[in-house]
Design an enzyme around this catalytic site. Structure first.
Site, PDB file in Angstrom:
ATOM      1  N   ARG A  61       0.694  -1.334   0.054  1.00  0.00           N
ATOM      2  CA  ARG A  61       0.075  -0.073  -0.457  1.00  0.00           C
ATOM      3  C   ARG A  61       0.880   1.059   0.120  1.00  0.00           C
ATOM      4  NH1 ARG A  61      -3.276  -3.737   2.584  1.00  0.00           N
ATOM      5  NH2 ARG A  61      -2.027  -2.953   4.868  1.00  0.00           N
ATOM      6  N   GLU A  98       4.043  -9.332  15.949  1.00  0.00           N
ATOM      7  CA  GLU A  98       3.671  -9.941  16.606  1.00  0.00           C
ATOM      8  C   GLU A  98       3.691 -11.536  16.727  1.00  0.00           C
ATOM      9  OE1 GLU A  98      -1.025  -9.104  16.656  1.00  0.00           O
ATOM     10  OE2 GLU A  98      -0.514 -10.144  18.856  1.00  0.00           O
TER      11      GLU A  98
END
Ligand code: AMP
Length: 174
Positions: A61, A98
């Protein structure tokens, strides 16, 4: 158009890609020509007086905003990509997610010592992605003039991973 109009055009998708994440979906903003134009014009106005050689956009993006910004600023565009996508000789930087790790690559000859760049992505969350891109740029000897994001998730404090390197600019904050 106000910053509130821009914020309102970004769709919030709860629990995507997993429970607890509030995903900021920029496709609804880009689809609106007036909003997309305003985002790029605002970013370009912020950097108009700076001497920039390249916009470095982060896969994927960051390419959307980065390429438009580079065009508007009249400078070149350099992609930082996910592994295996760039065809010529690359250098890589691993970074923590994460769960597990991810990797970003840049062409070894994409930047030269002394080039001044802006690193662009759609959004900054915890900042690990932009930090990895910064490490790649610095390893090639280029100078980071700034980081630029359309959206900043302020509670995640990602800018703290970047602000020792260069200015961290974001257009809207959630
Ligand atoms: P980070 O490394 O945590 O700053 O993550 C930044 C990258 O992950 C950007 O490329 C974003 O597109 C994407 N990202 C992370 N969190 C979100 C979110 N809540 N909404 C939309 N995109 C996100």
């Amino acid at each position: 158009m106000s910053l509130t109009d821009i914020k309102n055009s970004i769709r919030n998708v709860p629990d995507y890609p997993k429970p607890g994440i509030q995903f900021k979906d920029i496709t609804t903003a880009m689809k609106n020509p007036a909003v997309f134009k305003e985002i790029i014009d605002e970013m370009a106005a912020h950097f108009a007086e700076r001497e920039i050689d390249y916009v470095v956009g982060i896969d994927a993006r960051g390419f959307i905003f980065g390429a438009a910004l580079a065009y508007k600023l009249g400078c070149g565009f350099v992609p930082v990509r996910k592994p295996g996508k760039l065809p010529a000789d690359t250098i890589a930087e691993e970074y923590a997610l994460e769960y597990g790790t991810d990797k970003l690559e840049i062409h070894r000859d994409a930047l030269q010592k002394g080039d001044r760049v802006i690193i662009v992505d759609d959004l900054i969350a915890v900042g690990g992605t932009a930090r990895a891109a910064a490490n790649l740029v610095q390893r090639l000897g280029a100078e980071i003039a700034a980081f630029a994001f359309a959206v900043e998730l302020t509670d995640l404090h990602g800018r703290e991973k970047l602000q020792d390197i260069a200015e961290v600019y974001s257009l809207v904050q959630f």
